[in-house]
Design a protein around this motif. Structure first.
Motif, PDB file in Angstrom:
ATOM      1  N   PRO A 188       0.811  -1.230   0.000  1.00 26.55           N
ATOM      2  CA  PRO A 188       0.000   0.000   0.000  1.00 26.55           C
ATOM      3  C   PRO A 188       0.843   1.278   0.000  1.00 26.55           C
ATOM      4  N   ILE A 189       0.214   2.374  -0.403  1.00 25.69           N
ATOM      5  CA  ILE A 189       0.754   3.730  -0.231  1.00 25.69           C
ATOM      6  C   ILE A 189       0.315   4.208   1.156  1.00 25.69           C
ATOM      7  N   GLY A 190       1.183   4.886   1.885  1.00 28.09           N
ATOM      8  CA  GLY A 190       0.809   5.501   3.159  1.00 28.09           C
ATOM      9  C   GLY A 190       0.471   6.966   2.960  1.00 28.09           C
ATOM     10  N   VAL A 191      -0.664   7.399   3.485  1.00 27.52           N
ATOM     11  CA  VAL A 191      -1.082   8.801   3.367  1.00 27.52           C
ATOM     12  C   VAL A 191      -1.371   9.314   4.770  1.00 27.52           C
ATOM     13  N   PHE A 192      -0.849  10.505   5.118  1.00 27.36           N
ATOM     14  CA  PHE A 192      -1.265  11.061   6.410  1.00 27.36           C
ATOM     15  C   PHE A 192      -1.596  12.538   6.295  1.00 27.36           C
ATOM     16  N   ASP A 193      -2.425  12.962   7.269  1.00 28.42           N
ATOM     17  CA  ASP A 193      -2.871  14.355   7.357  1.00 28.42           C
ATOM     18  C   ASP A 193      -3.084  14.655   8.835  1.00 28.42           C
ATOM     19  N   ILE A 228       4.575  -0.123   3.929  1.00 26.65           N
ATOM     20  CA  ILE A 228       4.124   0.655   2.773  1.00 26.65           C
ATOM     21  C   ILE A 228       5.272   0.849   1.785  1.00 26.65           C
ATOM     22  N   LYS A 229       4.936   1.312   0.558  1.00 26.90           N
ATOM     23  CA  LYS A 229       5.986   1.476  -0.456  1.00 26.90           C
ATOM     24  C   LYS A 229       6.328   2.946  -0.727  1.00 26.90           C
ATOM     25  N   ALA A 230       5.459   3.865  -0.302  1.00 28.46           N
ATOM     26  CA  ALA A 230       5.696   5.301  -0.506  1.00 28.46           C
ATOM     27  C   ALA A 230       4.774   6.068   0.445  1.00 28.46           C
ATOM     28  N   ILE A 231       5.134   7.331   0.700  1.00 24.64           N
ATOM     29  CA  ILE A 231       4.323   8.155   1.613  1.00 24.64           C
ATOM     30  C   ILE A 231       3.886   9.434   0.918  1.00 24.64           C
ATOM     31  N   VAL A 232       2.596   9.763   1.068  1.00 22.31           N
ATOM     32  CA  VAL A 232       2.079  11.044   0.603  1.00 22.31           C
ATOM     33  C   VAL A 232       1.679  11.861   1.835  1.00 22.31           C
ATOM     34  N   ILE A 273      12.331   5.976   2.358  1.00 23.27           N
ATOM     35  CA  ILE A 273      11.202   5.687   1.477  1.00 23.27           C
ATOM     36  C   ILE A 273      10.860   6.916   0.614  1.00 23.27           C
ATOM     37  N   PRO A 274      10.371   6.728  -0.632  1.00 23.02           N
ATOM     38  CA  PRO A 274       9.917   7.886  -1.424  1.00 23.02           C
ATOM     39  C   PRO A 274       8.778   8.639  -0.704  1.00 23.02           C
TER      40      PRO A 274
END
Lengths: 268, 268
Positions: free
Chosen positions: B5-10, B66-70, B90-91
């Motif tokens: 998965p992509i990791g997303v945080f806010d 995860i494979k990347a973080i937004v 990580i990207p």
């Protein structure tokens, strides 16, 4: 007599309106003030989180050898005061009970309004406290989340403030409320706009003023008043960058805040 | 190909507008979303605190393979992205650069406006990024702290929203800005009101859309795209009570959020 300081905490800067009243009504008392600026606002958080944060604030103040604690935050008073009284032995006072008592004394038609953050209003703390004093009173609570940012923008007397107040207070006007509790420490800054919208016949209750009165009584009853009559000293601690606190806080207290120390509150 | 998965945080719910664009533009990707609802908003906090909080969010996401973080939060992108790139291998992608690139492409008269929280605007992150792409552009940043509570009240199309937008955007209109970056994840909800105040000639840039575009490119360049074409799965984590997140978040995503788990982020 007890010359140790009083501990006061709030989620941030707003509690300085309570400190200001303590300074005026109890000028001989020393005060340690903690503002949890890293985690403000408490008003949108869950009960569980507000209790956890409040206990950390209390543990910090207890490390400073204080004689009593004033919770100067409406949300923390609403959600954490009863729990705190069970856990900590020191005398603790919140802003809800003094505000509720003053509102019950002021109303003539038994219709009271309370405004505050979403957390304070949804907790029903003011509403329950007022009904416990006088079960036949009608109490309406309205949460007003835009009021804090309006005050922090310095827009207290703007068209936006006026229109927002009209929107939030409409229901209270329709119900012919004659007494309104300003149940958030920022709201006294909007007193003029709120008064204009509500009309002359409505009494505005400022819990900050009432809380300082109750603090005086609490200290007297417990033999904890300071020997000093004036010259109280004040120490300030925050959990985030002190600069904003220094600037806005100085305006609220109408005196310069010279020393502010940062505390790592999450580890307490 | 990489199906992790992509990791997303806010800082809370707002980043779901970025997730929504990822769902639409990358329908085969799985996503782990973390909303730091116990410590929202980041926008008023110091740089030091925002970096600390962002690193805790990143460490939580890394625990989920995860494979990347937004970073779907403008404030965290503004204050913590560069630091995070130095520390984590990580990207990692933020919302600032995609938004800045789109604004530079869109402007015809070289006058760009950026609106956002106090933290995002004071950090000058958009302004610096835009000037680095094109040094002769004129960029004006305006912080609009009332916009988030207006959206959370559901008052997007009210007179209060309109009057507040007029007040905040006045300076941009006087400067004849032809492109406006909506530099806070809540602001696309005010797109209609902001568009009306700014006029038809002004292009509104939504960094959420641009960030999903950039995420696609980043994954492709690093050979990290999922093998799946659709059927992405989504997991949600928050740091405070999941209920408010479930309700408002469901509205933003236009689908029900069934499972939300609470995380103790402060210990990470």
């Amino acid at each position: 007599m007890d010359n140790r300081p009083i501990g006061v905490f709030d989620s941030g800067i707003g509690g300085l309106t309570v400190l200001k009243e303590i300074v005026e009504q109890l000028p001989g008392e020393d005060v340690i003030y903690f503002g949890d600026t890293a985690r403000i606002p408490y008003g949108t958080r869950s009960r569980e989180t507000v209790i956890k944060y409040s206990f950390q604030c209390i543990r910090f103040l207890l490390s400073k050898d204080i004689k009593a604690i004033v919770i100067a935050c409406n949300t923390a008073s609403a959600m954490a005061l009863e729990e705190a009284k069970k856990v900590f032995e020191i005398p603790i006072l919140g802003v809800i009970e003094p505000g509720a008592n003053a509102a019950v004394s002021a109303t003539k038609n038994n219709k009271i309004g309370v405004i505050g953050t979403t957390g304070t209003i949804n907790s029903e703390a003011y509403q329950r406290k007022i009904r416990r004093i006088h079960p036949n009173l009608e109490v309406i609570g309205i949460s007003c989340p835009l009021f804090v940012p309006i005050v922090e923008e310095g827009w207290e007397d703007s068209d936006v403030a006026n229109m927002t107040a009209e929107k939030y207070l409409q229901e209270l006007k329709e119900h012919d409320t004659d007494t309104l509790v300003l149940g958030c420490t920022h709201y006294p800054a909007l007193r003029y706009t709120i008064g204009k919208v509500m009309g002359d016949r409505v009494t505005l209750v400022n819990p900050a003023y009432e809380t300082a009165q109750s603090t005086k009584i609490l200290l007297k009853e417990n033999g904890l008043l300071s020997e000093k009559i004036d010259g109280g000293k004040y120490e300030f601690y925050v959990s985030d960058d002190p600069e904003k606190f220094r600037r806005i806080g100085g305006n609220i207290l109408r005196k310069e805040i010279s020393t502010i120390q940062k505390v790592n509150i999450e580890l307490l």
